[in-house]
Design a protein around this motif. Structure first.
Motif, PDB file in Angstrom:
ATOM      1  N   SER A 208       0.854  -1.180   0.000  1.00  0.00           N
ATOM      2  CA  SER A 208       0.000   0.000   0.000  1.00  0.00           C
ATOM      3  C   SER A 208       0.893   1.235   0.000  1.00  0.00           C
ATOM      4  O   SER A 208       2.031   1.191   0.480  1.00  0.00           O
ATOM      5  CB  SER A 208      -0.929   0.000   1.217  1.00  0.00           C
ATOM      6  N   ASP A 210       1.087   3.763   1.852  1.00  0.00           N
ATOM      7  CA  ASP A 210       1.584   4.155   3.175  1.00  0.00           C
ATOM      8  C   ASP A 210       2.501   3.100   3.794  1.00  0.00           C
ATOM      9  O   ASP A 210       3.035   3.295   4.887  1.00  0.00           O
ATOM     10  CB  ASP A 210       0.420   4.465   4.119  1.00  0.00           C
ATOM     11  N   LEU A 255      -3.001   6.799  -2.520  1.00  0.00           N
ATOM     12  CA  LEU A 255      -3.932   7.136  -1.463  1.00  0.00           C
ATOM     13  C   LEU A 255      -4.614   8.466  -1.762  1.00  0.00           C
ATOM     14  O   LEU A 255      -3.977   9.423  -2.213  1.00  0.00           O
ATOM     15  CB  LEU A 255      -3.204   7.254  -0.127  1.00  0.00           C
ATOM     16  N   LYS A 258      -7.667  12.391   2.854  1.00  0.00           N
ATOM     17  CA  LYS A 258      -8.822  12.184   3.723  1.00  0.00           C
ATOM     18  C   LYS A 258      -9.657  13.459   3.793  1.00  0.00           C
ATOM     19  O   LYS A 258      -9.142  14.574   3.883  1.00  0.00           O
ATOM     20  CB  LYS A 258      -8.354  11.788   5.115  1.00  0.00           C
TER      21      LYS A 258
END
Length: 259
Positions: A208, A210, A255, A258
């Motif tokens: 991933s 992160d 990603l 957020k």
């Protein structure tokens, strides 16, 4: 392109690069449709696999005189200039370090300073066991400077952890036996830390963005294995992602911020 083997996103996120038999092809999506915007001059060898450096400028490709399992394979460096791909040099190795024998599936480190290349064309056959090569991209021209020999019967693919501290290689070890090999890159020469068993056939592998999770495709088990990352330790989840028949290669999207 006819007989296209592989396609990768360019780091600029605006273009794709594909290889066919003897050419690189640059593709850009315009008005929702892919358009060919450039291609290389024909290369005398057949392209088999390639990787793009994080800065988008360098390309490492494996190439052979013919498409056969027993063929000799070479490792070559190319450079991307605008929408043109130009050959720079063949990548070699000091014979005292090892040999480049059917290199396959190159992968750049996150900072672009090195690339890992798997010997053996991804074929699970004995002898000998296949080696992992490390290409020093800071040299001019780059060359293989480190080798881990005898890693497995067949090496399929590799992934760098985003930290650059370690990498994981998918290994085929005989009929219906698969492993992950974890390689420590914080030392010189690099070293093999440990193996983990996994379902057969281990192929596509990605961390991933992160670095907290690792996903590995099990081709004949029809699923993706899921691992959490704790330092250089991989902890396998009891759960898998069911995919249907034969997952073989994969990519993860970046990603999203957020909300």
């Amino acid at each position: 392109p006819d007989h296209a083997w592989q396609v990768m996103s360019h780091p600029d996120r605006g273009r794709l690069i594909a290889i066919s038999d003897h050419r690189f092809h640059l593709i850009q999506v315009e008005a929702g449709q892919p358009q060919l915007v450039g291609q290389s001059e024909p290369f005398p060898l057949y392209f088999i696999s390639f990787a793009i450096s994080p800065d988008g400028r360098s390309i490492i490709a494996t190439a052979a005189e013919e498409l056969a399992l027993s063929t000799a394979v070479e490792l070559h460096l190319f450079v991307l200039e605008g929408d043109t791909v130009r050959h720079v040099a063949q990548i070699g190795i000091d014979p005292t370090v090892g040999e480049i024998d059917q290199p396959f599936a190159p992968r750049f480190s996150p900072d672009g300073s090195r690339a890992l290349v798997l010997n053996g064309l991804g074929i699970a056959a004995m002898p000998p066991l296949d080696a992992v090569l490390s290409i020093d991209m800071t040299l001019d021209p780059p060359r293989a400077t480190e080798v881990i020999p005898n890693v497995a019967q067949g090496l399929e693919s590799a992934a760098f952890h985003p930290s650059g501290d370690f990498a994981v290689v998918t290994c085929i070890d005989g009929p219906y036996v698969g492993h992950l090999a974890v390689i420590d890159l914080t030392v010189s020469p690099m070293r093999l830390l440990y193996y983990l068993p996994m379902a057969f056939v281990p192929q596509g592998i990605e961390f991933s963005p992160d670095g907290e999770m690792l996903f590995v495709q099990a081709n004949m088990a029809d699923h993706i294995g899921v691992y959490s990352v704790e330092g250089m330790n991989l902890v396998r989840s009891p759960y898998v992602l069911h995919t249907g028949e034969g997952p073989a290669s994969m990519a993860l999207s970046p990603l999203k911020a957020k909300q």
